[in-house]
Design a protein around this motif. Structure first.
Motif, PDB file in Angstrom:
ATOM      1  N   GLY A   1     -10.386   2.805  -1.344  1.00 29.59           N
ATOM      2  CA  GLY A   1     -10.753   4.071  -1.973  1.00 29.59           C
ATOM      3  C   GLY A   1     -10.456   5.249  -1.066  1.00 29.59           C
ATOM      4  N   TRP A   2     -10.759   5.094   0.216  1.00 25.57           N
ATOM      5  CA  TRP A   2     -10.474   6.158   1.195  1.00 25.57           C
ATOM      6  C   TRP A   2      -8.969   6.398   1.286  1.00 25.57           C
ATOM      7  CZ3 TRP A   2      -7.841   6.718   5.806  1.00 25.57           C
ATOM      8  CH2 TRP A   2      -8.182   7.829   6.588  1.00 25.57           C
ATOM      9  N   LEU A   3      -8.193   5.328   1.323  1.00 27.29           N
ATOM     10  CA  LEU A   3      -6.739   5.465   1.416  1.00 27.29           C
ATOM     11  C   LEU A   3      -6.152   6.083   0.145  1.00 27.29           C
ATOM     12  CD1 LEU A   3      -5.897   2.015   3.051  1.00 27.29           C
ATOM     13  CD2 LEU A   3      -5.685   4.263   4.136  1.00 27.29           C
ATOM     14  N   THR A   4      -6.717   5.725  -1.009  1.00 27.72           N
ATOM     15  CA  THR A   4      -6.200   6.244  -2.278  1.00 27.72           C
ATOM     16  C   THR A   4      -6.355   7.751  -2.372  1.00 27.72           C
ATOM     17  OG1 THR A   4      -6.689   4.146  -3.381  1.00 27.72           O
ATOM     18  CG2 THR A   4      -6.404   6.067  -4.792  1.00 27.72           C
TER      19      THR A   4
ATOM     20  N   VAL B   1     -15.532  -4.463   2.273  1.00 27.39           N
ATOM     21  CA  VAL B   1     -14.899  -3.583   3.258  1.00 27.39           C
ATOM     22  C   VAL B   1     -13.540  -3.101   2.753  1.00 27.39           C
ATOM     23  CG1 VAL B   1     -14.000  -3.436   5.617  1.00 27.39           C
ATOM     24  CG2 VAL B   1     -16.099  -4.723   5.153  1.00 27.39           C
ATOM     25  N   GLY B   2     -12.750  -4.030   2.216  1.00 22.43           N
ATOM     26  CA  GLY B   2     -11.413  -3.675   1.758  1.00 22.43           C
ATOM     27  C   GLY B   2     -11.415  -2.704   0.597  1.00 22.43           C
ATOM     28  N   THR B   3     -12.367  -2.856  -0.310  1.00 18.84           N
ATOM     29  CA  THR B   3     -12.426  -1.963  -1.469  1.00 18.84           C
ATOM     30  C   THR B   3     -12.799  -0.547  -1.056  1.00 18.84           C
ATOM     31  OG1 THR B   3     -13.088  -3.837  -2.846  1.00 18.84           O
ATOM     32  CG2 THR B   3     -13.439  -1.645  -3.747  1.00 18.84           C
ATOM     33  N   VAL B   4     -13.783  -0.427  -0.172  1.00 15.57           N
ATOM     34  CA  VAL B   4     -14.179   0.902   0.312  1.00 15.57           C
ATOM     35  C   VAL B   4     -13.021   1.560   1.063  1.00 15.57           C
ATOM     36  CG1 VAL B   4     -15.732   2.145   1.853  1.00 15.57           C
ATOM     37  CG2 VAL B   4     -16.629   0.317   0.400  1.00 15.57           C
TER      38      VAL B   4
ATOM     39  N   TRP C   1      -8.746  -8.291  -1.984  1.00 12.51           N
ATOM     40  CA  TRP C   1      -9.177  -8.827  -3.284  1.00 12.51           C
ATOM     41  C   TRP C   1      -9.286  -7.746  -4.357  1.00 12.51           C
ATOM     42  CZ3 TRP C   1     -10.680 -14.113  -4.085  1.00 12.51           C
ATOM     43  CH2 TRP C   1     -11.209 -14.388  -5.346  1.00 12.51           C
ATOM     44  N   ILE C   2     -10.139  -6.753  -4.154  1.00 14.13           N
ATOM     45  CA  ILE C   2     -10.314  -5.679  -5.143  1.00 14.13           C
ATOM     46  C   ILE C   2      -9.740  -4.369  -4.618  1.00 14.13           C
ATOM     47  CG2 ILE C   2     -11.974  -4.552  -6.704  1.00 14.13           C
ATOM     48  CD1 ILE C   2     -13.828  -6.762  -6.463  1.00 14.13           C
ATOM     49  N   ALA C   3      -8.980  -4.439  -3.546  1.00 12.07           N
ATOM     50  CA  ALA C   3      -8.354  -3.227  -3.012  1.00 12.07           C
ATOM     51  C   ALA C   3      -7.404  -2.599  -4.021  1.00 12.07           C
ATOM     52  CB  ALA C   3      -7.608  -3.557  -1.713  1.00 12.07           C
ATOM     53  N   THR C   4      -6.937  -3.390  -4.981  1.00 15.97           N
ATOM     54  CA  THR C   4      -6.006  -2.864  -5.984  1.00 15.97           C
ATOM     55  C   THR C   4      -6.678  -1.942  -6.995  1.00 15.97           C
ATOM     56  OG1 THR C   4      -6.375  -4.857  -7.306  1.00 15.97           O
ATOM     57  CG2 THR C   4      -4.476  -4.868  -5.822  1.00 15.97           C
ATOM     58  N   VAL C   5      -8.004  -1.984  -7.093  1.00 16.43           N
ATOM     59  CA  VAL C   5      -8.677  -1.223  -8.151  1.00 16.43           C
ATOM     60  C   VAL C   5      -8.596   0.291  -7.939  1.00 16.43           C
ATOM     61  CG1 VAL C   5     -10.889  -0.772  -9.278  1.00 16.43           C
ATOM     62  CG2 VAL C   5     -10.180  -3.124  -8.808  1.00 16.43           C
ATOM     63  N   PRO C   6      -8.966   0.842  -6.767  1.00 19.82           N
ATOM     64  CA  PRO C   6      -8.932   2.306  -6.634  1.00 19.82           C
ATOM     65  C   PRO C   6      -7.569   2.936  -6.928  1.00 19.82           C
ATOM     66  CG  PRO C   6     -10.225   1.349  -4.862  1.00 19.82           C
ATOM     67  CD  PRO C   6      -9.570   0.203  -5.571  1.00 19.82           C
ATOM     68  N   PRO C   7      -6.456   2.417  -6.371  1.00 16.15           N
ATOM     69  CA  PRO C   7      -5.174   3.054  -6.713  1.00 16.15           C
ATOM     70  C   PRO C   7      -4.774   2.860  -8.172  1.00 16.15           C
ATOM     71  CG  PRO C   7      -4.824   1.154  -5.279  1.00 16.15           C
ATOM     72  CD  PRO C   7      -6.282   1.403  -5.310  1.00 16.15           C
ATOM     73  N   THR C   8      -5.180   1.744  -8.777  1.00 13.62           N
ATOM     74  CA  THR C   8      -4.877   1.545 -10.199  1.00 13.62           C
ATOM     75  C   THR C   8      -5.632   2.551 -11.056  1.00 13.62           C
ATOM     76  OG1 THR C   8      -4.481  -0.822  -9.843  1.00 13.62           O
ATOM     77  CG2 THR C   8      -4.930  -0.115 -12.094  1.00 13.62           C
ATOM     78  N   VAL C   9      -6.900   2.758 -10.754  1.00 13.55           N
ATOM     79  CA  VAL C   9      -7.694   3.752 -11.485  1.00 13.55           C
ATOM     80  C   VAL C   9      -7.114   5.147 -11.287  1.00 13.55           C
ATOM     81  CG1 VAL C   9      -9.960   4.860 -11.628  1.00 13.55           C
ATOM     82  CG2 VAL C   9      -9.798   2.375 -11.407  1.00 13.55           C
ATOM     83  N   LYS C  10      -6.684   5.447 -10.068  1.00 14.42           N
ATOM     84  CA  LYS C  10      -6.108   6.767  -9.784  1.00 14.42           C
ATOM     85  C   LYS C  10      -4.839   7.000 -10.596  1.00 14.42           C
ATOM     86  CE  LYS C  10      -5.662  10.581  -7.223  1.00 14.42           C
ATOM     87  NZ  LYS C  10      -4.329  11.062  -7.584  1.00 14.42           N
ATOM     88  N   LEU C  11      -3.970   6.009 -10.653  1.00 19.47           N
ATOM     89  CA  LEU C  11      -2.739   6.157 -11.428  1.00 19.47           C
ATOM     90  C   LEU C  11      -3.039   6.299 -12.918  1.00 19.47           C
ATOM     91  CD1 LEU C  11      -0.356   3.614  -9.660  1.00 19.47           C
ATOM     92  CD2 LEU C  11      -0.171   6.102  -9.666  1.00 19.47           C
TER      93      LEU C  11
ATOM     94  N   ARG D   1      -5.864   9.724  -0.035  1.00 18.02           N
ATOM     95  CA  ARG D   1      -5.007  10.361   0.965  1.00 18.02           C
ATOM     96  C   ARG D   1      -3.539   9.963   0.897  1.00 18.02           C
ATOM     97  NH1 ARG D   1     -10.048   9.835   2.287  1.00 18.02           N
ATOM     98  NH2 ARG D   1     -11.092  11.387   3.614  1.00 18.02           N
ATOM     99  N   PHE D   2      -3.233   8.864   0.217  1.00 21.01           N
ATOM    100  CA  PHE D   2      -1.856   8.383   0.190  1.00 21.01           C
ATOM    101  C   PHE D   2      -1.434   8.060  -1.238  1.00 21.01           C
ATOM    102  CE2 PHE D   2      -3.571   7.287   4.373  1.00 21.01           C
ATOM    103  CZ  PHE D   2      -2.626   7.868   5.210  1.00 21.01           C
ATOM    104  N   ASN D   3      -0.126   7.928  -1.422  1.00 19.66           N
ATOM    105  CA  ASN D   3       0.436   7.613  -2.730  1.00 19.66           C
ATOM    106  C   ASN D   3      -0.086   6.256  -3.203  1.00 19.66           C
ATOM    107  OD1 ASN D   3       2.113   6.907  -4.910  1.00 19.66           O
ATOM    108  ND2 ASN D   3       3.827   8.070  -4.072  1.00 19.66           N
ATOM    109  N   PRO D   4      -0.792   6.207  -4.332  1.00 11.92           N
ATOM    110  CA  PRO D   4      -1.346   4.922  -4.787  1.00 11.92           C
ATOM    111  C   PRO D   4      -0.280   3.895  -5.143  1.00 11.92           C
ATOM    112  CG  PRO D   4      -1.671   6.639  -6.439  1.00 11.92           C
ATOM    113  CD  PRO D   4      -1.194   7.324  -5.198  1.00 11.92           C
ATOM    114  N   ARG D   5       0.914   4.350  -5.521  1.00 10.74           N
ATOM    115  CA  ARG D   5       1.991   3.396  -5.799  1.00 10.74           C
ATOM    116  C   ARG D   5       2.386   2.635  -4.537  1.00 10.74           C
ATOM    117  NH1 ARG D   5       5.113   4.439 -10.678  1.00 10.74           N
ATOM    118  NH2 ARG D   5       4.227   6.204 -11.816  1.00 10.74           N
ATOM    119  N   ILE D   6       2.461   3.350  -3.427  1.00 10.73           N
ATOM    120  CA  ILE D   6       2.798   2.689  -2.167  1.00 10.73           C
ATOM    121  C   ILE D   6       1.710   1.702  -1.780  1.00 10.73           C
ATOM    122  CG2 ILE D   6       3.141   3.058   0.302  1.00 10.73           C
ATOM    123  CD1 ILE D   6       4.504   5.674  -0.340  1.00 10.73           C
ATOM    124  N   LEU D   7       0.464   2.105  -1.963  1.00 11.01           N
ATOM    125  CA  LEU D   7      -0.645   1.212  -1.635  1.00 11.01           C
ATOM    126  C   LEU D   7      -0.578  -0.071  -2.461  1.00 11.01           C
ATOM    127  CD1 LEU D   7      -3.606   3.767  -1.371  1.00 11.01           C
ATOM    128  CD2 LEU D   7      -2.315   2.708   0.495  1.00 11.01           C
TER     129      LEU D   7
END
Length: 276
Positions: free
Chosen positions: A144-147, A138-141, A191-201, A149-155
């Motif tokens: 990804g949705w938040l990434t 749930v957190g990873t999906v 847990w893996i919520a860090t992956v989408p914003p890291t990939v985006k950056l 729409r929002f600044n991945p650094r803030i996330l």
């Protein structure tokens, strides 16, 4: 995530009933089956199966796969040579080192024996990890949705900061069922919520051509962190008789990783990546 949810309770039960050798053999069978499924069904690009990339216009032509360019064995090292010149690479690599240390290396490896110190059965502790796996999905999906729409650094600043606080919270509890449930839900979401914003950056900083190769090196830092924490936490438990210091140290690392993303967090992601 779903594998963690499905397999951890089963593997814990198998270890309890028939020993670790049988459980390891079962894992080998699952791995072999996964290899067969990948070979049969996984493709490299949408065009390999006559599809357009996700988000492409319905009337856009289906592009032919690009021809390989350069030496495939040297390409990762060439990408690394470019990446190490940019500070954003080191920030992402360090943060992913902390990510691996605080998840795979620490919690995944040592939460069950830590629960054993509080007389919690291994099967019940494995159920806690399995619950994390469900909320991880749930957190990873959601991340990804938040990434998108929002600044991945803030996330990332928020994710690592809250992860660090949750580790401090765990060591302050008496490991009662309610505390473990709250920790499992929250840590699973993160847990893996860090992956989408890291990939985006990484994609913003290095472009689509190099992003996957650079992310591979960033992920290597993740695995180094996991190995470091797996050994370090075991060493701390052996020498001090408690895991508390190891979990608190991981919490401090998470807070440091969070602070690393303060710079540029108020800028738009595109501007921050360009500046990096």
């Amino acid at each position: 995530a779903m594998g963690q949810l499905v397999f951890l309770p089963f593997m814990a039960w198998l270890v309890k009933m028939d020993g670790w050798r049988t459980a390891t053999l079962a894992l080998c069978v699952f791995y072999a089956a996964a290899v067969v499924l990948v070979v049969l069904f996984i493709r490299n690009r949408p065009s390999d199966v006559g599809l357009r990339p996700f988000g492409a216009a319905p009337d856009s032509p289906i592009a032919a796969p690009p021809a390989p360019q350069g030496n495939l064995f040297l390409a990762p090292f060439e990408a690394l040579a470019v990446a190490v010149r940019k500070p954003v690479f080191w920030v992402l690599a360090f943060s992913f080192f902390v990510c691996g240390a605080s998840t795979n290396g620490l919690v995944q490896m040592h939460l069950i024996p830590m629960c054993g110190d509080y007389l919690i059965p291994a099967t019940a502790a494995a159920g806690t990890l399995a619950l994390m796996g469900g909320f991880n999905f749930v957190g990873t999906v959601a991340s990804g949705w938040l990434t998108d729409r929002f600044n991945p650094r803030i996330l990332l600043m928020i994710y690592y900061g809250l992860r660090g606080l949750s580790l401090f919270y765990l060591t302050s509890t008496g490991f009662d069922s309610t505390s473990l449930l709250l920790f499992a839900v929250f840590y699973g979401l993160d847990w893996i919520a860090t992956v989408p914003p890291t990939v985006k950056l990484a994609a913003d900083a290095f472009g689509p051509a190099r992003a996957t190769l650079v992310f591979g090196w960033i992920f290597a830092a993740h695995q180094l962190g996991a190995g470091f924490a797996a050994y370090g936490a075991g060493f701390v438990r052996t020498e001090l008789g408690s895991y508390s210091l190891a979990f608190q140290a991981a919490g401090i690392l998470c807070i440091i990783a969070s602070l690393a993303f303060i710079s540029g967090s108020r800028r738009r992601p595109e501007a921050a990546a360009a500046a990096a």
